[in-house]
Scaffold this motif. Structure first.
Motif, PDB file in Angstrom:
ATOM      1  N   LEU A 248       0.809  -1.214   0.000  1.00 55.05           N
ATOM      2  CA  LEU A 248       0.000   0.000   0.000  1.00 55.05           C
ATOM      3  C   LEU A 248       0.847   1.270   0.000  1.00 55.05           C
ATOM      4  N   TRP A 249       2.065   1.208   0.567  1.00 51.67           N
ATOM      5  CA  TRP A 249       2.908   2.404   0.586  1.00 51.67           C
ATOM      6  C   TRP A 249       3.385   2.762  -0.817  1.00 51.67           C
ATOM      7  N   LYS A 250       3.580   1.768  -1.665  1.00 51.97           N
ATOM      8  CA  LYS A 250       3.912   2.061  -3.063  1.00 51.97           C
ATOM      9  C   LYS A 250       2.738   2.755  -3.751  1.00 51.97           C
ATOM     10  N   ALA A 251       1.541   2.230  -3.474  1.00 52.63           N
ATOM     11  CA  ALA A 251       0.347   2.852  -4.062  1.00 52.63           C
ATOM     12  C   ALA A 251       0.180   4.277  -3.557  1.00 52.63           C
ATOM     13  N   ALA A 252       0.383   4.477  -2.255  1.00 54.09           N
ATOM     14  CA  ALA A 252       0.262   5.822  -1.687  1.00 54.09           C
ATOM     15  C   ALA A 252       1.281   6.765  -2.319  1.00 54.09           C
ATOM     16  N   SER A 253       2.474   6.250  -2.608  1.00 57.20           N
ATOM     17  CA  SER A 253       3.498   7.073  -3.265  1.00 57.20           C
ATOM     18  C   SER A 253       3.043   7.508  -4.649  1.00 57.20           C
ATOM     19  N   ARG A 254       2.401   6.576  -5.363  1.00 54.83           N
ATOM     20  CA  ARG A 254       1.890   6.948  -6.685  1.00 54.83           C
ATOM     21  C   ARG A 254       0.830   8.051  -6.564  1.00 54.83           C
ATOM     22  N   GLY A 255       0.053   8.005  -5.491  1.00 54.58           N
ATOM     23  CA  GLY A 255      -0.966   9.031  -5.275  1.00 54.58           C
ATOM     24  C   GLY A 255      -0.367  10.415  -5.078  1.00 54.58           C
ATOM     25  N   VAL A 256       0.675  10.514  -4.241  1.00 55.98           N
ATOM     26  CA  VAL A 256       1.249  11.835  -3.988  1.00 55.98           C
ATOM     27  C   VAL A 256       2.079  12.312  -5.179  1.00 55.98           C
ATOM     28  N   ILE A 257       2.666  11.370  -5.934  1.00 59.16           N
ATOM     29  CA  ILE A 257       3.349  11.767  -7.172  1.00 59.16           C
ATOM     30  C   ILE A 257       2.334  12.372  -8.147  1.00 59.16           C
ATOM     31  N   SER A 258       1.171  11.738  -8.234  1.00 56.91           N
ATOM     32  CA  SER A 258       0.111  12.267  -9.106  1.00 56.91           C
ATOM     33  C   SER A 258      -0.326  13.650  -8.645  1.00 56.91           C
ATOM     34  N   LEU A 259      -0.400  13.837  -7.320  1.00 55.52           N
ATOM     35  CA  LEU A 259      -0.756  15.153  -6.789  1.00 55.52           C
ATOM     36  C   LEU A 259       0.280  16.196  -7.201  1.00 55.52           C
ATOM     37  N   SER A 260       1.555  15.838  -7.128  1.00 59.68           N
ATOM     38  CA  SER A 260       2.611  16.767  -7.539  1.00 59.68           C
ATOM     39  C   SER A 260       2.460  17.159  -9.004  1.00 59.68           C
ATOM     40  N   LEU A 261       2.208  16.171  -9.844  1.00 58.19           N
ATOM     41  CA  LEU A 261       2.073  16.451 -11.275  1.00 58.19           C
ATOM     42  C   LEU A 261       0.827  17.275 -11.561  1.00 58.19           C
ATOM     43  N   LEU A 262      -0.284  16.947 -10.869  1.00 64.85           N
ATOM     44  CA  LEU A 262      -1.516  17.713 -11.060  1.00 64.85           C
ATOM     45  C   LEU A 262      -1.320  19.157 -10.610  1.00 64.85           C
ATOM     46  N   GLY A 263      -0.686  19.339  -9.465  1.00 64.35           N
ATOM     47  CA  GLY A 263      -0.458  20.685  -8.953  1.00 64.35           C
ATOM     48  C   GLY A 263       0.363  21.534  -9.908  1.00 64.35           C
ATOM     49  N   ILE A 264       1.432  20.956 -10.446  1.00 65.70           N
ATOM     50  CA  ILE A 264       2.288  21.742 -11.330  1.00 65.70           C
ATOM     51  C   ILE A 264       1.602  22.014 -12.663  1.00 65.70           C
ATOM     52  N   CYS A 265       0.747  21.086 -13.114  1.00 62.65           N
ATOM     53  CA  CYS A 265       0.008  21.320 -14.358  1.00 62.65           C
ATOM     54  C   CYS A 265      -1.002  22.456 -14.188  1.00 62.65           C
TER      55      CYS A 265
ATOM     56  N   PRO B  92       8.044   4.210   6.268  1.00 62.73           N
ATOM     57  CA  PRO B  92       8.165   3.991   4.814  1.00 62.73           C
ATOM     58  C   PRO B  92       8.911   5.178   4.202  1.00 62.73           C
ATOM     59  N   ARG B  93      10.199   5.000   3.958  1.00 63.00           N
ATOM     60  CA  ARG B  93      11.065   6.151   3.719  1.00 63.00           C
ATOM     61  C   ARG B  93      10.862   6.797   2.345  1.00 63.00           C
ATOM     62  N   LEU B  94      10.716   6.007   1.324  1.00 61.23           N
ATOM     63  CA  LEU B  94      10.477   6.600   0.005  1.00 61.23           C
ATOM     64  C   LEU B  94       9.133   7.319  -0.030  1.00 61.23           C
ATOM     65  N   PHE B  95       8.125   6.702   0.552  1.00 61.34           N
ATOM     66  CA  PHE B  95       6.831   7.376   0.608  1.00 61.34           C
ATOM     67  C   PHE B  95       6.949   8.710   1.338  1.00 61.34           C
ATOM     68  N   ALA B  96       7.673   8.721   2.442  1.00 60.27           N
ATOM     69  CA  ALA B  96       7.855   9.956   3.200  1.00 60.27           C
ATOM     70  C   ALA B  96       8.499  11.029   2.327  1.00 60.27           C
ATOM     71  N   GLY B  97       9.469  10.636   1.507  1.00 53.31           N
ATOM     72  CA  GLY B  97      10.121  11.596   0.617  1.00 53.31           C
ATOM     73  C   GLY B  97       9.177  12.143  -0.438  1.00 53.31           C
ATOM     74  N   TYR B  98       8.411  11.230  -1.074  1.00 58.27           N
ATOM     75  CA  TYR B  98       7.452  11.689  -2.084  1.00 58.27           C
ATOM     76  C   TYR B  98       6.382  12.588  -1.460  1.00 58.27           C
ATOM     77  N   ALA B  99       5.886  12.202  -0.282  1.00 57.27           N
ATOM     78  CA  ALA B  99       4.851  12.985   0.390  1.00 57.27           C
ATOM     79  C   ALA B  99       5.386  14.356   0.801  1.00 57.27           C
ATOM     80  N   LEU B 100       6.624  14.395   1.290  1.00 57.47           N
ATOM     81  CA  LEU B 100       7.207  15.670   1.685  1.00 57.47           C
ATOM     82  C   LEU B 100       7.366  16.586   0.478  1.00 57.47           C
ATOM     83  N   TYR B 101       7.787  16.024  -0.654  1.00 55.59           N
ATOM     84  CA  TYR B 101       7.933  16.834  -1.867  1.00 55.59           C
ATOM     85  C   TYR B 101       6.570  17.382  -2.303  1.00 55.59           C
ATOM     86  N   ALA B 102       5.559  16.502  -2.370  1.00 55.48           N
ATOM     87  CA  ALA B 102       4.226  16.940  -2.809  1.00 55.48           C
ATOM     88  C   ALA B 102       3.653  17.977  -1.858  1.00 55.48           C
ATOM     89  N   GLY B 103       3.783  17.736  -0.556  1.00 58.64           N
ATOM     90  CA  GLY B 103       3.250  18.688   0.412  1.00 58.64           C
ATOM     91  C   GLY B 103       3.934  20.040   0.323  1.00 58.64           C
TER      92      GLY B 103
END
Length: 756
Positions: A19-36, A82-93
């Motif tokens: 689930l943490w991989k899936a959650a990472s995909r979610g916040v990556i999508s948020l980052s891309l949506l935000g920048i678009c 979950p360290r990678l997820f934390a990194g992706y979430a921190l970037y998106a936030g």
């Protein structure tokens, strides 16, 4: 040590499963949506598609690098998450926080939005992944149910601010609203208006195309990097001008984009010229501050074409290089440069007009020049009309402009900031200003200030000043290139757009008033004067999707009381005294804008709860002779603004006033004892005040952009003109205003007499 480092680097993937991989995909999508969503608000000049691709690529790479950097740090300090997820979430936030903060939200609001959206993106992606693990049929049903539920919840949250019916406007064409064509006696609209206001209006719809064929062409530098119309497609070439006396700094990124600096600004313009020969009135149109890379000068074609068809030479002036850029900022002292550029256009056009064979040769009537401006351009046109206040030292420029008479100035949602500690003051120049109550950029009615600084010394010159306040108009829709939002993305998504009138309707109202204004002041068509004296004369032309307030004054006005003389509530401008009975408050004070800053005019403040009377007693003698300039037939005229926002019964933010239409009767008495009473409702509908919600999220109203949207209402004046019939103004010895019931609070100003 090397082995330990390898273990720590490998440990960054620890816990990053399921689930943490899936959650990472979610916040990556948020980052891309935000920048678009943000990309259109920070253009590079490469084009919309290229910007999306560039920013998307940078975001994807940036989030990957940031996520791995954060994961490595967490691994080295042995944090069991979950360290990678934390990194992706921190970037998106962090990205969402910065985008929110750049949209003028407070740090706390930006942090809250970033946290909620990041958690929602992660949770949604994880939930979808979890549902996929269920049996296929059940998964589909549950996924569909979850999607519907999420959509319903999102819609409910997004639409919540609009759910308060008190915040909705009362439209002019609604069943319980006021239709401008309806007179108070309820008769046939044309007959009723004639009975109230005098002769009918025999000029046609000013927004209708006129009889003139016209041609379109451009003049400019001939080497514009971005627009062929000012590059190899230009008809007339101009010489760049040196603005270094006004602009001290020109960032290298701005020079990289444009190919020039402050010492060689281009003189570019779009021209709509009536066919034929002989001189025609000239009208320059200038835009305001917008994103530099999103060009603004092509957004007034709807005005240029209309005016050319009616016999005006219309030119939309290019000043995009003076506008703001996310990457290179805005030039210093840009307001003075904007006004100066208008003068340089006039100088260039005078040169064109003296060249045989030039399209402008002998075509411009230099005694009839009008200027139209929007936003900062609306301030620039007033400054240009009062040029010597700032440019008296420009000897050659001022000499070249000898014989140029700027007779008319129109401003759409103008700014009004001090430049070198000074403001424009117009004398014997016609002035018109338009403003929307739902303007989320220039939220205060700054045009009111310039209106109050416009004066007339010549009686019978045909010059006048007027304003039109539209409850459902915003800022951007006066320009077809600025879109529908008053703030750039992503901040524009927070604005409430539902009550705002359609762009075509807003521009239609601008066409009606600006065309009629120029017809009256440059074509000397007196038939249009009635439109400015009472907006209901335009009921067949104006959109019914908004309510209107209008002001008017001309050189025939003679004041009984303008409340500017001494601050004593009992004295008048004319010889006489004032008295009041039955009021909770009777005082003199300055009219205040939405932000509660002064509008540059004072009035008398009256608050009542029941029967009350305000009486002006005039002394017979020398002072009454000044009223003779209000030639017969004359009118008693005054401006009234609703101050019920300050009443406790108004109910606070987004609530209607208790009774803004309280019964008011105007009466006057002549020296021979004759008395006449006229109910206010019989000559003018006193509209309810407009209370505005600017954002979709009510909690942002008081905090966004330093409280820019905190005040939901701005009191605006409505001019009332009461015909005196056969009574001479100089024979009147007393004027009174009676409040015969209900509760209310209002400000009166500019009480006096004028020619009908």
């Amino acid at each position: 040590m090397i082995g330990w480092l390898r273990k720590r680097l490998a440990a960054r993937y620890l816990y990053h499963t399921g689930l943490w991989k899936a959650a990472s995909r979610g916040v990556i999508s948020l980052s891309l949506l935000g920048i678009c969503l943000a990309a259109p608000g920070m253009p590079t000049g490469l084009g919309g598609g290229a910007d999306l691709l560039l920013f998307g690529l940078l975001t994807a790479v940036g989030s990957w690098l940031a996520a791995h950097a954060v994961a490595i740090v967490l691994s080295f300090v042995y944090v069991p998450v979950p360290r990678l997820f934390a990194g992706y979430a921190l970037y998106a936030g962090t990205e969402i926080y910065l985008l929110s903060y750049s949209a003028d939200l407070t740090a706390a609001s930006s942090l809250a939005i970033a946290a909620v959206l990041t958690a929602a993106a992660a949770g949604t992606a994880a939930a979808v992944a979890l549902l996929r693990r269920l049996p296929a049929a059940g998964a589909r049903r549950q996924a569909a149910a979850a999607a519907v539920g999420a959509a319903v919840m999102l819609s409910a949250v997004w639409q919540l601010p609009a759910a308060d019916p008190a915040a909705e406007p009362v439209l002019a064409d609604s069943a319980d609203g006021y239709t401008p064509a309806d007179a108070a006696d309820g008769g046939d609209s044309a007959d009723a208006l004639d009975s109230v206001l005098g002769a009918g209006l025999y000029a046609g719809d000013p927004a209708a195309a006129g009889p003139y064929a016209f041609r379109y062409f451009t003049y400019g530098s001939g080497d514009d990097r971005h627009r062929a119309e000012y590059g190899n497609g230009v008809t007339l070439k101009t010489v760049p001008v040196d603005a270094s006396a006004y602009i001290s700094d020109w960032p290298w990124l701005k020079k990289l984009f444009w190919g020039f600096d402050r010492k060689s600004l281009p003189v570019n313009g779009r021209v709509w010229m009536p066919e034929g020969s002989g001189p025609r009135p000239l009208v320059l149109i200038v835009h305001g501050n917008h994103l530099m890379e999103q060009f603004s000068d092509d957004g007034y074609g709807y005005l240029g074409q209309l005016l050319a068809s009616r016999g005006f030479i219309a030119i939309s002036v290019d000043e995009n290089f003076l506008n703001y850029s996310v990457w290179s900022g805005i030039p210093d002292n840009d307001m003075k440069a904007r006004a100066w550029m208008l003068l340089k256009h006039l100088q260039q056009l005078k040169a064109f007009g003296s060249e045989p064979g030039n399209p402008f040769y002998g075509r411009i009537d230099w005694d009839k020049v009008g200027l139209i401006g929007h936003s900062r351009g609306g301030q620039a046109v007033a400054m240009a009309a009062d040029a010597r206040r700032w440019f008296a030292g420009e000897d050659k420029l001022m000499k070249d402009l000898n014989g140029v008479r700027i007779r008319s100035v129109a401003a759409m949602a103008p700014t009004d900031r001090a430049v070198d500690g000074k403001h424009a003051e117009l004398n014997d120049v016609a002035y018109l200003t338009l403003q929307g109550a739902r303007d989320a950029d220039v939220t205060d009615f700054y045009g009111d200030r310039q209106y109050n600084r416009t004066t007339f010394t010549q009686t019978g010159s045909g010059m006048f000043k007027a304003s039109l306040y539209m409850t459902n108009a915003n800022h951007s829709r006066f320009n077809t290139s600025w879109g529908s939002m008053d703030q750039k993305l992503p901040g524009g998504l927070l604005l409430e757009l539902k009550p705002i009138m359609d762009g075509d309707d807003q521009r239609r109202a601008a066409q009606v008033y600006i065309s009629a204004f120029l017809e009256a002041t440059l074509h000397d068509n007196a038939a249009y004067a009635k439109l400015f004296q009472d907006y209901r004369y335009g009921s067949d032309w104006l959109p019914s999707t908004t309510r209107y307030y209008s002001q008017y004054e001309d050189g025939s006005f003679a004041a009984i009381a303008d409340f500017e003389e001494d601050g004593d509530r009992r004295t008048l401008t004319a010889a006489g005294t004032a008295e009041a009975t039955g009021f909770n408050e009777w005082s003199e004070g300055e009219a205040l804008s939405r932000s509660r800053n002064g509008k540059g005019t004072k009035g008398v403040i009256l608050e009542w709860d029941g029967t009350a009377s305000y009486t002006l007693r005039l002394q017979r003698g020398e002072m009454n002779g000044q009223f003779a300039k209000a030639a017969e037939p004359a009118v008693l005229t005054f401006a009234i603004a609703d101050l019920s926002r300050d009443l406790p019964e108004a109910g606070g933010k987004n609530k209607r006033a208790v009774n803004p239409g309280s019964s008011i009767t105007v009466e006057w008495i002549t020296a021979d004892g004759k008395r006449r009473e006229v109910p206010l409702a019989s000559v003018m509908q006193w509209e309810e005040p407009e209370f505005v919600t600017f954002t979709r999220l009510p909690f942002l109203e008081d905090t966004i952009d330093d409280g820019k949207y905190k005040e939901p209402n701005e009191p605006v004046y409505q001019t009332v003109r009461v015909p005196l019939g056969t009574t001479k103004a100089e024979d009147i010895v007393q004027v009174a205003f009676r409040m015969d019931g209900g509760a209310g609070k209002a400000m009166l100003d500019h009480v006096g007499f004028a020619s009908e």
